[in-house]
Design a protein around this motif. Structure first.
Motif: not given
Length: 426
Positions: A247-251
């Motif tokens: 929930h704490h990054f976007f790839p």
């Protein structure tokens, strides 16, 4: 042109023969993820006398730790003043200081443990591709120099001699930095961690994490490890639903294309001192050479799944723009790694539950950031002191619209590269 990672086939550090986790075990700390962050954590914990077990779903390395450009960069992606604007003055200067010194930590580990990763310490080069890029490099140089960093703006002939192209008139040389083979560095960390007493298990994908009294029980398909403390070092390769790091990054992705070895008589003037480089384009191009004389070009976006003709066209376009003296280049292989992005381009350190540490958002600076975060995690777990971490451990809010952000980035990268191939963009 084959799809394979060059660094794996040219690593002088052999792959370790490690067993999968079988049966039920106990430890002081369990680390999930066998990339640079997890291995640095395990190594420093083991050196501190902590009983640590590490589980990795694939080989070491199988994720982004062994697939990057191999730049040992100082700092974050954004310049120091922007870091302060994003994080606040106190946290921003803390991140600037610790991450600015991170290349020295990497090179110290390499020397101390005899890691054969073809490391160079001649710096890196940030290349201005146009007038606006030249202004941006001047802004960065002033901010770094104000903090005492050994950076230098190269102009005209000095710039051409360092880079090997007439297309670049200004470059920022950061003498703190360097290059290495990232697969070999990661394998070397694994070897050092094992020698220090860490228990490393590959091909041991975690299927669940649950409370077991006051401890945490990490379960794989053939075993488990129970410990009071847990480190989630999965970062950009976080996929499992039980893992809250997702929930704490976007790839995002970064692809590379490597040539066959070029003769020194033809390519010896390209990055002759061994620096790695990247430019100031909206969607950057990276470039470096390996010890065997290959030219390696890269850019943001996913190469996997794209036609080889498209990747070859892009590589030819960049090569002929910057290094036309090479003539026709034969491209040997291509590979893609994954990046954990955050909206403000800064990392996140958090304690997701009592005794559970996590990290995300290296934004393409994994070699140095992962190394110092692992060292800082170990100090925090041993003594409760977080002073070695680039940021205090906090509880950030989850990132919204992660899938939309990822799709937007990838679509933009592909459109930009298509424009380069069609010569709409230089």
């Amino acid at each position: 042109m084959k799809e394979r990672c060059l660094w794996q086939s040219t690593s002088l550090e052999p792959s370790l023969n490690l067993d999968a986790l079988q049966g039920d075990h106990c430890a002081d700390v369990v680390v999930i993820g066998g990339g640079i962050t997890g291995l640095s954590t395990a190594l420093h914990l083991a050196e501190g006398g902590v009983d640590v077990a590490l589980v990795e779903s694939g080989d070491i390395p199988s994720g982004g730790s062994g697939r990057s450009v191999g730049l040992v960069n100082a700092g974050l992606w954004i310049p120091p003043d922007d870091i302060m604007a994003a994080l606040g003055e106190e946290d921003g200067e803390r991140a600037n200081a610790i991450l600015g010194a991170a290349p020295a930590d990497v090179f110290s580990l390499i020397e101390r443990h005899g890691i054969d990763c073809q490391a160079t310490r001649t710096g890196t080069l940030h290349l201005a591709h146009n007038g606006r890029g030249e202004q941006e490099l001047a802004r960065r140089a002033e901010q770094f120099q104000r903090r005492g960093a050994p950076v230098e703006l190269l102009e005209a002939d000095a710039c051409r001699e360092r880079v090997g192209t007439r297309r670049i008139r200004r470059a920022l040389l950061d003498r703190r930095a360097g290059t290495l083979n990232p697969t070999a560095y990661t394998r070397g960390l694994a070897r050092a961690a094992k020698a220090a007493g860490a228990r490393l298990h590959t091909h041991s994908a975690v299927v669940g994490v649950a409370r077991a009294g006051d401890d945490w029980r990490v379960t794989t398909d053939r075993g488990s490890v129970t410990a009071p403390r847990l480190v989630l070092a999965t970062n950009a390769y976080t996929e499992d639903r039980w893992n809250e790091v997702r929930h704490h990054f976007f790839p995002g992705h970064f692809f590379q294309v490597a040539s066959r070895p070029l003769p020194a008589s033809l390519a010896g003037d390209i990055l002759p001192e061994g620096q790695g480089a990247w430019d100031t384009r909206m969607v950057l191009s990276s470039m470096r050479r390996d010890p065997e004389g290959r030219l390696i070009l890269g850019s943001l976006g996913k190469g996997e799944g794209k036609p080889a003709a498209f990747l070859r066209c892009w590589a030819n376009r960049i090569q002929r723009h910057y290094f036309p003296q090479l003539g026709t280049v034969e491209w040997e292989c291509t590979w893609t790694g994954r990046i954990a992005f955050t909206p403000d381009h800064t990392l996140r350190l958090f304690e997701l539950a009592p005794g559970v540490l996590g990290v995300s958002g290296y934004n393409g600076r994994g070699i140095t950031t992962g190394t110092v975060v692992g060292k800082g995690f170990a100090r925090y777990l041993i003594s409760g002191d977080d002073a070695l971490l680039p940021l205090p451990i906090r509880a950030p809010k989850p990132i919204r619209a992660r899938s939309l952000r990822s799709s937007g980035y990838e679509g933009g990268f592909t459109l930009y590269h298509t424009g380069q191939c069609l010569r709409v963009l230089s």
